[in-house]
Scaffold this motif. Structure first.
Motif: not given
Length: 316
Positions: A62-76
């Motif tokens: 499987y694959f997980d992904a991570f997103s951010s709007t500021d390169l500091v806080t990441w959402k899994k």
């Protein structure tokens, strides 16, 4: 005593708020867990990282992904694609690359680690309406399931050129191919000379290709050495065309015995408004000996006046 506890609680909350306010870096690794081969890409105002789940091959399903709007806080975003959605994939799901086209998100991945043309597997593609999925198998079969020019069908990188033409650059076993994707990503368009898979392998190439355009020049990057060894690193070349020819300039990312080993298999993020470039890569902590103990990190990438890339310093 109650008054003292109250004061301590207030002090703790103030300290916590102050710490959150002061946080300007995610720190390396940028998110917890064993993840490798990270693809960093910007969609709108969000930065996404799509990595390989770093584990024994039989557990890479499987694959997980991570997103951010500021390169500091990441959402899994957990399990955006898995083998339940790709019937022909059974293990070793690797190195995703995601590209947006016609309001759809196309997710290219390797699966099964095939060793010959007789085995089932290779490079697949999945599709979703959102960058966080869920993604579903697009073709019901691999997009590339054979060895062309001796390149193992893994480590695919989807590249959109300035004119909108999309290419798939891929290859393991020290060979790299480029192929032009057709409009709906169901196959490829042959080049003018009639070939579909054109080899662009530079000196010392091993795997993990990546390409970007800066100031009208095509920067082609790749990983060298063995991914489990101390010689794993990233090198690059510059050309006037995505076809090359690519003459190796040198390494810009490698291990630092004081920070981490196994630094390699990367991608590049460009934030035009800040005019900043970042390299997203994986490395192995000094405390770990397991080959799959790899974590995703980010460093800022800088250029010389002549366009060459300055060596990247590993940081925490």
């Amino acid at each position: 005593m109650r008054k003292l506890l109250g004061l301590l609680l207030i002090a703790g909350l103030v300290h916590s708020a102050s710490a959150q306010k002061k946080k300007t870096h995610a720190g390396n690794p940028v998110f917890p867990g064993w993840y490798a081969d990270p693809e960093g890409v910007v969609f709108g105002k969000e930065i996404w990282i799509y990595p390989t789940f770093s584990a024994p091959y039989e557990k890479q399903v499987y694959f997980d992904a991570f997103s951010s709007t500021d390169l500091v806080t990441w959402k899994k975003h957990p399990r955006i694609l898995d083998t339940a959605a790709v019937k022909w994939a059974r293990r070793a799901m690797w190195a995703p690359s995601v590209i947006q086209k016609n309001n759809k998100y196309f997710f290219f991945f390797g699966a099964n680690d095939i060793q010959s043309d007789q085995e089932e597997g290779g490079i697949g593609v999945a599709v979703a309406d959102r960058p966080g999925g869920p993604f579903k198998d697009y073709l019901g079969k691999p997009l590339i399931d054979k060895f062309h020019n001796k390149a193992q069908p893994i480590d695919q990188f989807a590249f959109k050129d300035k004119d909108g033409t999309c290419y798939l650059i891929y290859g393991g076993w020290k060979h790299c191919n480029i192929a032009r994707l057709n409009d709906d990503f169901t196959g490829f368009v042959p080049f003018a000379d009639g070939t579909t898979f054109k080899e662009i392998t530079p000196e010392k190439y091993v795997e993990g290709p990546c390409m970007f355009v800066k100031d009208g020049k095509y920067y082609f990057m790749w990983s060298e050495g063995g991914w489990t060894g101390p010689d794993y690193s990233v090198a690059y070349a510059i050309a006037d065309s995505p076809m090359g020819p690519f003459k190796r300039i040198g390494r810009i990312l490698q291990q630092d015995p004081a920070i981490a080993t196994g630094a390699g298999h990367h991608s590049v993020i460009h934030l035009p408004k800040q005019n900043k470039w970042y390299i997203v890569y994986h490395r192995r902590p000094l405390t770990e000996t397991d080959r799959n103990a790899r974590e995703t990190c980010i460093e800022e990438m800088h250029f010389e006046k002549d366009g060459t890339i300055k060596p990247v310093t590993l940081t925490k």
